[in-house]
Design a protein around this motif. Structure first.
Motif, mmCIF file in Angstrom:
data_model
loop_
_atom_site.group_PDB
_atom_site.id
_atom_site.type_symbol
_atom_site.label_atom_id
_atom_site.label_comp_id
_atom_site.label_asym_id
_atom_site.label_seq_id
_atom_site.Cartn_x
_atom_site.Cartn_y
_atom_site.Cartn_z
ATOM 1 N N THR A 16 29.265 -21.037 -29.430
ATOM 2 C CA THR A 16 30.659 -20.969 -28.988
ATOM 3 C C THR A 16 30.871 -19.941 -27.887
ATOM 4 O O THR A 16 31.802 -20.051 -27.096
ATOM 5 C CB THR A 16 31.592 -20.621 -30.155
ATOM 6 N N GLY A 17 30.013 -18.917 -27.866
ATOM 7 C CA GLY A 17 30.178 -17.861 -26.874
ATOM 8 C C GLY A 17 31.302 -16.908 -27.221
ATOM 9 O O GLY A 17 31.608 -15.986 -26.450
ATOM 10 N N THR A 18 31.921 -17.085 -28.387
ATOM 11 C CA THR A 18 33.022 -16.216 -28.802
ATOM 12 C C THR A 18 32.486 -14.892 -29.327
ATOM 13 O O THR A 18 31.631 -14.863 -30.209
ATOM 14 C CB THR A 18 33.848 -16.887 -29.915
ATOM 15 N N VAL A 19 32.961 -13.805 -28.758
ATOM 16 C CA VAL A 19 32.497 -12.490 -29.163
ATOM 17 C C VAL A 19 33.139 -12.093 -30.485
ATOM 18 O O VAL A 19 34.345 -12.203 -30.671
ATOM 19 C CB VAL A 19 32.835 -11.424 -28.095
ATOM 20 N N ARG A 20 32.315 -11.661 -31.418
ATOM 21 C CA ARG A 20 32.790 -11.195 -32.722
ATOM 22 C C ARG A 20 32.016 -9.941 -33.072
ATOM 23 O O ARG A 20 30.798 -9.885 -32.913
ATOM 24 C CB ARG A 20 32.560 -12.277 -33.774
ATOM 25 N N LYS A 21 32.707 -8.929 -33.525
ATOM 26 C CA LYS A 21 32.056 -7.662 -33.855
ATOM 27 C C LYS A 21 31.428 -7.759 -35.233
ATOM 28 O O LYS A 21 32.113 -7.863 -36.243
ATOM 29 C CB LYS A 21 33.064 -6.514 -33.799
ATOM 30 N N TRP A 22 30.117 -7.715 -35.274
ATOM 31 C CA TRP A 22 29.384 -7.812 -36.541
ATOM 32 C C TRP A 22 29.022 -6.428 -37.043
ATOM 33 O O TRP A 22 28.799 -5.500 -36.267
ATOM 34 C CB TRP A 22 28.103 -8.622 -36.355
ATOM 35 N N ASP A 23 28.959 -6.307 -38.351
ATOM 36 C CA ASP A 23 28.516 -5.063 -38.961
ATOM 37 C C ASP A 23 27.015 -5.137 -39.226
ATOM 38 O O ASP A 23 26.471 -6.205 -39.484
ATOM 39 C CB ASP A 23 29.233 -4.818 -40.299
ATOM 40 N N ILE A 24 26.378 -4.002 -39.168
ATOM 41 C CA ILE A 24 24.980 -3.899 -39.580
ATOM 42 C C ILE A 24 24.906 -2.721 -40.537
ATOM 43 O O ILE A 24 24.860 -1.560 -40.105
ATOM 44 C CB ILE A 24 24.038 -3.685 -38.373
ATOM 45 N N LYS A 25 24.943 -3.012 -41.822
ATOM 46 C CA LYS A 25 24.952 -1.967 -42.843
ATOM 47 C C LYS A 25 23.710 -2.126 -43.711
ATOM 48 O O LYS A 25 23.669 -2.982 -44.598
ATOM 49 C CB LYS A 25 26.234 -2.059 -43.674
ATOM 50 N N PRO A 26 22.697 -1.302 -43.469
ATOM 51 C CA PRO A 26 21.408 -1.453 -44.143
ATOM 52 C C PRO A 26 21.483 -1.486 -45.666
ATOM 53 O O PRO A 26 20.774 -2.274 -46.306
ATOM 54 C CB PRO A 26 20.617 -0.235 -43.652
ATOM 55 N N ILE A 27 22.317 -0.656 -46.255
ATOM 56 C CA ILE A 27 22.389 -0.610 -47.719
ATOM 57 C C ILE A 27 22.935 -1.914 -48.271
ATOM 58 O O ILE A 27 22.423 -2.467 -49.247
ATOM 59 C CB ILE A 27 23.243 0.585 -48.187
ATOM 60 N N ARG A 28 23.955 -2.437 -47.633
ATOM 61 C CA ARG A 28 24.533 -3.700 -48.093
ATOM 62 C C ARG A 28 23.576 -4.865 -47.839
ATOM 63 O O ARG A 28 23.454 -5.773 -48.670
ATOM 64 C CB ARG A 28 25.878 -3.945 -47.405
ATOM 65 N N LEU A 29 22.905 -4.850 -46.705
ATOM 66 C CA LEU A 29 21.929 -5.894 -46.415
ATOM 67 C C LEU A 29 20.790 -5.842 -47.432
ATOM 68 O O LEU A 29 20.326 -6.883 -47.916
ATOM 69 C CB LEU A 29 21.381 -5.724 -45.001
ATOM 70 N N HIS A 30 20.350 -4.658 -47.771
ATOM 71 C CA HIS A 30 19.284 -4.485 -48.761
ATOM 72 C C HIS A 30 19.712 -5.028 -50.118
ATOM 73 O O HIS A 30 18.927 -5.701 -50.802
ATOM 74 C CB HIS A 30 18.936 -3.000 -48.875
ATOM 75 N N ALA A 31 20.948 -4.753 -50.498
ATOM 76 C CA ALA A 31 21.454 -5.256 -51.778
ATOM 77 C C ALA A 31 21.502 -6.781 -51.783
ATOM 78 O O ALA A 31 21.160 -7.418 -52.785
ATOM 79 C CB ALA A 31 22.847 -4.687 -52.045
#
Length: 234
Positions: A16-31
């Motif tokens: 889509t090319g639509t910009v969206r601000k993504w989070d990168i949270k290691p602890i949550r990703l690990h969980a």
């Protein structure tokens, strides 16, 4: 579709090319990766994936929805993890399904109601109890949403949230920000829009029969997880 759009299927904005601000949270990703999100259906599916290299299609949709929509974590991290772990991995299928689940291929954004899905497709809780044995003694009425138990009910079944099993990684009653902007829609198995709450519930609390529990996750000596206010943005 992949042939048409080429390497755009690997972009954070998808096709889509639509910009969206993504989070990168290691602890949550690990969980999420380790099946410790506090959502039994998601945790069961992730544990099955880690143990066998397999996950059902419905499971893939639910775990994708939690990561990309509720947690707002960069969907490519989920696609990358599937690439590493799935025995039936296919480039186009994996990345396009993740992009679609994250809402970056156009069309409507479908958020799965994980509790409803769990109650519908694992009514007796056999699947959840198989992969989340710490919940085996939780009564059926609470199995799919154990955070609704009171302290007394937890004691009766021998499961204490934050010690034996994690609190939900996000507040199940709060609508994710991306769904609150008018782009989300109701749908079968996709969760209803709610007006209450702002954002993703990072510092909000869930009321469990009159008792409130904080929602930020940290590792415990037992190998389980709980939430506190020091790691919400980790």
């Amino acid at each position: 579709f992949a042939k048409k759009h080429g390497d755009a299927i690997f972009y954070p904005s998808g096709t889509t090319g639509t910009v969206r601000k993504w989070d990168i949270k290691p602890i949550r990703l690990h969980a999420w990766k380790n099946g410790m999100t506090g959502f039994p259906l998601v945790d069961a599916n992730m544990r099955e994936l880690n143990a066998t290299g397999f996950m059902s299609n419905r499971g893939r949709q639910n775990v994708c929805s939690l990561l990309a929509i509720d947690l707002n974590i960069d969907w490519r991290l989920g696609a990358e993890y599937f690439e590493e772990t799935l025995l039936d991995y296919d480039v186009a299928s994996n990345w396009l399904n993740w992009a679609n689940g994250a809402g970056v291929t156009g069309g409507r954004l479908n958020r799965f109601n994980i509790v409803k899905q769990s109650k519908t497709y694992d009514k007796r809780g056999e699947y959840v109890r198989l992969w989340c044995p710490e919940l085996r003694d939780v009564p059926d009425e609470f199995l799919h949403e154990p955070w609704t138990m009171s302290d007394t009910q937890m004691n009766e079944c021998g499961v204490t949230l934050g010690r034996d099993y994690p609190f939900p990684i996000v507040d199940p009653t709060v609508t994710p920000e991306i769904m609150s902007n008018g782009k989300g829609v109701d749908g079968s198995g996709r969760g209803r829009r709610r007006e209450q709450g702002k954002g993703r519930g990072s510092t909000s609390k869930i009321t469990s029969k009159g008792k409130e529990h904080a929602h930020v996750m940290k590792s415990l000596p037992t190998g389980s997880w709980q939430f506190d206010k020091t790691t919400v943005d980790s």
